[in-house]
Motif scaffolding. Structure first.
Motif, mmCIF file in Angstrom:
data_model
loop_
_atom_site.group_PDB
_atom_site.id
_atom_site.type_symbol
_atom_site.label_atom_id
_atom_site.label_comp_id
_atom_site.label_asym_id
_atom_site.label_seq_id
_atom_site.Cartn_x
_atom_site.Cartn_y
_atom_site.Cartn_z
ATOM 1 N N LYS A 389 0.823 -1.217 0.000
ATOM 2 C CA LYS A 389 0.000 0.000 0.000
ATOM 3 C C LYS A 389 0.856 1.265 0.000
ATOM 4 O O LYS A 389 0.588 2.218 0.723
ATOM 5 N N CYS A 390 1.894 1.234 -0.811
ATOM 6 C CA CYS A 390 2.791 2.397 -0.864
ATOM 7 C C CYS A 390 2.176 3.544 -1.665
ATOM 8 O O CYS A 390 2.611 4.687 -1.555
ATOM 9 N N GLY A 391 1.201 3.230 -2.503
ATOM 10 C CA GLY A 391 0.511 4.273 -3.265
ATOM 11 C C GLY A 391 1.232 4.715 -4.529
ATOM 12 O O GLY A 391 0.753 5.590 -5.246
ATOM 13 N N GLN A 392 2.365 4.108 -4.834
ATOM 14 C CA GLN A 392 3.109 4.565 -6.017
ATOM 15 C C GLN A 392 2.331 4.325 -7.311
ATOM 16 O O GLN A 392 2.438 5.098 -8.252
ATOM 17 N N CYS A 393 1.563 3.244 -7.343
ATOM 18 C CA CYS A 393 0.808 2.961 -8.563
ATOM 19 C C CYS A 393 -0.308 3.996 -8.762
ATOM 20 O O CYS A 393 -0.629 4.351 -9.903
ATOM 21 N N SER A 404 -3.790 -0.358 -7.013
ATOM 22 C CA SER A 404 -3.526 -1.115 -5.781
ATOM 23 C C SER A 404 -4.771 -1.917 -5.383
ATOM 24 O O SER A 404 -4.729 -3.131 -5.183
ATOM 25 N N SER A 438 6.745 -4.184 -5.259
ATOM 26 C CA SER A 438 6.502 -5.599 -4.971
ATOM 27 C C SER A 438 6.449 -6.443 -6.242
ATOM 28 O O SER A 438 6.162 -7.638 -6.186
ATOM 29 N N ILE A 440 4.345 -6.663 -8.555
ATOM 30 C CA ILE A 440 3.050 -7.294 -8.841
ATOM 31 C C ILE A 440 2.731 -7.045 -10.318
ATOM 32 O O ILE A 440 2.797 -5.895 -10.776
ATOM 33 N N LEU A 442 0.614 -6.028 -12.279
ATOM 34 C CA LEU A 442 -0.717 -5.410 -12.245
ATOM 35 C C LEU A 442 -1.382 -5.397 -13.620
ATOM 36 O O LEU A 442 -2.538 -5.799 -13.767
HETATM 37 S S1 SF4 Z 1 0.237 -2.440 -5.928
HETATM 38 FE FE1 SF4 Z 1 2.454 -2.107 -5.744
HETATM 39 S S2 SF4 Z 1 2.714 0.097 -6.163
HETATM 40 FE FE2 SF4 Z 1 0.546 -0.221 -5.758
HETATM 41 S S3 SF4 Z 1 0.300 0.210 -3.586
HETATM 42 FE FE3 SF4 Z 1 0.632 -2.006 -3.773
HETATM 43 S S4 SF4 Z 1 2.846 -2.298 -3.569
HETATM 44 FE FE4 SF4 Z 1 2.521 -0.107 -3.943
#
Ligand code: SF4
Ligand code: SF4
Length: 471
Positions: A389-393, A404, A438, A440, A442
């Motif tokens: 949940k770092c919010g970078q995406c 996320s 991470s 992921i 996405l």
């Molecule tokens: S999906 Fe990845 S970039 Fe987005 S909030 Fe989660 S860890 Fe961070």
């Protein structure tokens, strides 16, 4: 209606990412023609829509540029022989993704000079819209920025709508790719000729070519061509076309070349979710598509070849090549000195939105902007980490989506709930995947979720139709 309103400064959009452009290896390399090879494979479907219908038979001799498959529906395009030779077979062949698709296989005639006989210039001005669309569709012209969407569909302005500005995408924001860049540097007059034709047919009041500022020679080349066009207009020698065309530098940011992002950068207007650029008065096309249109209209040349950037850490001799559609990927890479022993992955298109190549025997397609080979690749067996949940995406997504949240739903198997989080508005640009610490995958989760949702809707519609028919 729309009007160029972003001023003279470099525009851009909110969010986005800044991957390393990695264009140094090829950005200054002139386009060279790929030599002809023995065998070509032309898939009947190279984009969304209906596969084309073959009009040739195995054993039949074909001339370079001859129609080999006709469009099957409105969203469908024709295909043509990339070489003079003999049709060997029509049947299942491997697509770059590894899937088996219907394709026409042609063996080149080794003793033929492979010249494309120039056709007569088409009457593009006085024909009806229907006939102009048939010309573009019959010429097999598709958007050459990657998606290969049939161009006649994009150039159709339905009743009740109007095109104020024709927008030409010269951003080429994907790392590594330089095919559009070289087209702007080497063929600016052909780009403008295509703009004159497309702009006249859609009835635009003007055209703007958006180019990222990391291509100053592309911008100056187009600018010089615009000045030559102005001189022709002053002499009354530009085929009667005089709407204004300008080049506008935009910031270097990914995905600057996405249609809605480019409109935001050029005109400071947002195309709302669920709406198309045409709803705001814009028709968007790529620079290379304009060249293909000009060649079709002025020289009778259908789309049978395209510029492909070959690059990446595992390519021995990076290049920009003019490649016949249907050429085996392996032959293109061999022409560039082959791959290093450490190659881990080959990608068709750019690294952000491109498709991993499953077999090098598959052909180059009309939408193949790049063939990239890398010595390093994301390990598909490596487990992606948890979302922290770092919010970078969220910061990266140009469409203001919540990757996320959608990613967590996808990984929990709650795919249908993703529609509430607007997964269908995701353009699969890959910016969220690129920033995710991470690792992921996405964009792959979203692509697959969209396919599942589309399938479910199609099944529901079919069931409703059946129930309606029964009552
Ligand atoms: S999906 Fe990845 S970039 Fe987005 S909030 Fe989660 S860890 Fe961070
Ligand atoms: S892939 Fe989709 S969710 Fe991810 S940044 Fe691009 S538009 Fe947003």
């Amino acid at each position: 209606m729309a009007s160029p309103g972003a001023g003279s400064g470099p525009g851009t959009f909110r969010h986005g990412v800044h991957p390393d452009g990695a264009k140094e290896a090829t950005e200054h390399l002139p386009v060279e023609r790929m030599p002809f090879v023995e065998r070509y494979t032309v898939p009947l479907a190279q984009h969304l829509g209906a596969p084309a219908i073959p009009v040739v038979q195995p054993g039949q001799r074909v001339q370079r540029g001859q129609l080999v498959a006709r469009a099957a529906a409105f969203v469908s395009t024709a295909h043509h022989a990339p070489v003079t030779g003999t049709v060997v077979s029509i049947g299942k062949e491997r697509y770059p993704s590894g899937a088996l698709v219907e394709a026409i296989v042609i063996d080149a005639d080794r003793f033929d000079p492979q010249m494309l006989a120039p056709g007569p210039a088409a009457d593009w001005r006085s024909v009806s819209d229907k006939d102009f669309m048939a010309l573009v569709q019959g010429g097999g012209i598709v958007g050459m920025g990657g998606a290969a969407f049939p161009s006649h569909v994009k150039l159709s302005v339905p009743e009740g709508k109007g095109c104020d500005q024709l927008v030409i995408n010269g951003c080429e924001c994907e790392p590594f790719l330089t095919c559009d860049h070289r087209t702007m540097v080497e063929r600016p007059d052909a780009v403008l000729r295509g703009v004159d034709i497309a702009g006249t047919r859609v009835g635009c009041k003007g055209a703007v070519i958006g180019v990222e500022l990391n291509k100053p020679d592309g911008i100056s080349s187009l600018q010089a061509a615009i000045e030559r066009r102005q001189a022709r207009i002053a002499r009354g020698d530009n085929d009667g076309v005089s709407f204004p065309i300008r080049v506008h530098g935009v910031q270097v940011k990914y995905p600057q070349g996405a249609e809605k992002m480019l409109i935001k950068a050029l005109f400071d207007r947002e195309v709302p979710a669920g709406k198309l650029p045409l709803d705001l008065g814009y028709v968007v096309n790529n620079v290379a598509t304009m060249v293909a249109l000009a060649e079709l209209v002025d020289g009778g040349s259908p789309l049978i070849e395209r510029v492909v950037t070959v690059s990446g850490s595992a390519v021995r001799r990076p290049a920009n090549l003019l490649v016949p559609v249907g050429t085996p990927i392996r032959a293109v890479l061999d022409h560039c000195g082959g791959l290093t022993a450490q190659v881990r992955q080959v990608v068709m298109g750019g690294p952000m939105m491109g498709m991993p190549v499953a077999t090098l025997d598959a052909p180059v397609l009309k939408g193949t902007s790049g063939l990239l080979a890398f010595e390093e690749a994301r390990d598909p067996l490596k487990e992606a980490g948890p979302c922290i949940k770092c919010g970078q995406c969220l910061e990266a997504c140009p469409y203001m989506l919540n990757p996320s949240r959608m990613g967590r739903l996808a990984r929990a198997g709650r795919v249908l709930e993703m529609e509430d989080w607007l997964v269908m508005d995701c353009v699969e640009c890959g910016a969220c995947t690129w920033v995710c610490p991470s690792e992921i995958p996405l964009v792959h989760l979203f692509r697959s979720a969209k396919a599942t949702i589309r399938k479910k809707k199609a099944a529901e519609q079919a069931a409703a139709k059946k129930a309606g028919g029964a009552s």
